[in-house]
Scaffold this motif. Structure first.
Motif, mmCIF file in Angstrom:
data_model
loop_
_atom_site.group_PDB
_atom_site.id
_atom_site.type_symbol
_atom_site.label_atom_id
_atom_site.label_comp_id
_atom_site.label_asym_id
_atom_site.label_seq_id
_atom_site.Cartn_x
_atom_site.Cartn_y
_atom_site.Cartn_z
ATOM 1 N N LEU A 119 0.843 -1.193 0.000
ATOM 2 C CA LEU A 119 0.000 0.000 0.000
ATOM 3 C C LEU A 119 0.878 1.242 0.000
ATOM 4 O O LEU A 119 1.902 1.282 0.683
ATOM 5 C CB LEU A 119 -0.892 0.043 1.243
ATOM 6 C CG LEU A 119 -1.829 -1.140 1.478
ATOM 7 C CD1 LEU A 119 -2.538 -0.985 2.826
ATOM 8 C CD2 LEU A 119 -2.836 -1.256 0.349
ATOM 9 N N VAL A 132 -5.507 5.862 -0.107
ATOM 10 C CA VAL A 132 -4.338 5.209 -0.705
ATOM 11 C C VAL A 132 -4.155 5.746 -2.126
ATOM 12 O O VAL A 132 -5.126 6.085 -2.797
ATOM 13 C CB VAL A 132 -4.454 3.661 -0.744
ATOM 14 C CG1 VAL A 132 -4.436 3.073 0.653
ATOM 15 C CG2 VAL A 132 -5.668 3.189 -1.492
ATOM 16 N N MET A 168 -2.389 0.466 -4.487
ATOM 17 C CA MET A 168 -2.618 -0.768 -3.736
ATOM 18 C C MET A 168 -2.326 -1.938 -4.658
ATOM 19 O O MET A 168 -2.776 -1.973 -5.793
ATOM 20 C CB MET A 168 -4.038 -0.834 -3.174
ATOM 21 C CG MET A 168 -5.144 -0.586 -4.158
ATOM 22 S SD MET A 168 -6.769 -0.374 -3.406
ATOM 23 C CE MET A 168 -7.314 -2.076 -3.262
#
Length: 143
Positions: free
Chosen positions: A57, A65, A68
């Motif tokens: 991540l 985020v 990912m």
């Protein structure tokens, strides 16, 4: 490229992940289209981490985020708090609860608010990629 189906972001990511893995791909990286500073070295670092971890991540400074990646099929992502400041934390907890090892790379940023445009302008000042150069030019004009 795989078109996104209907549903919340978690449902769409799960569907795309299944489709891409059905084509034989074992490592899948999702990158935020609102994270213009991600570079090839960032992607290569994420890829390298997948040699050691099930999930990688890149948290966003706002709690989301910007990248990912997983070498295993993602668990059910639908219940996660998408577009909330607890997303990165929730995503990591979800993965760990499904016995996935998780590596966090250094935080990055994404562009969600007007206040993020200044960060993008500064971050892209020395970026030589053509699309990023053009984005920087536009950001300088509106500054």
């Amino acid at each position: 490229m795989q078109p996104q189906p209907r549903g919340n972001l978690g449902e769409r990511l799960n569907a795309v992940d299944r489709a891409v893995r059905a084509l034989g791909h074992e490592r899948v990286l999702f990158i935020g289209s609102d994270a213009p500073s991600l570079t090839l070295p960032d992607l290569l670092a994420a890829q390298a981490e997948l040699d050691r971890s099930d999930v990688v991540l890149v948290p966003a400074r706002d709690g989301g985020v910007t990248l990912m990646g997983s070498r295993l099929a993602w668990p059910d992502l639908a219940p996660l708090p998408w577009s909330a400041p607890t997303l990165a934390q929730g995503l990591e907890a979800c993965c760990r609860s499904h016995a996935r090892s998780v590596t966090r790379l250094p935080d990055s940023y994404d562009v969600d608010e007007v206040s993020d445009l200044g960060i993008a302008r500064r971050a892209l000042a020395d970026d030589n990629r053509p699309a990023r150069r053009r984005l920087h030019e536009l950001l300088v004009k509106v500054a």
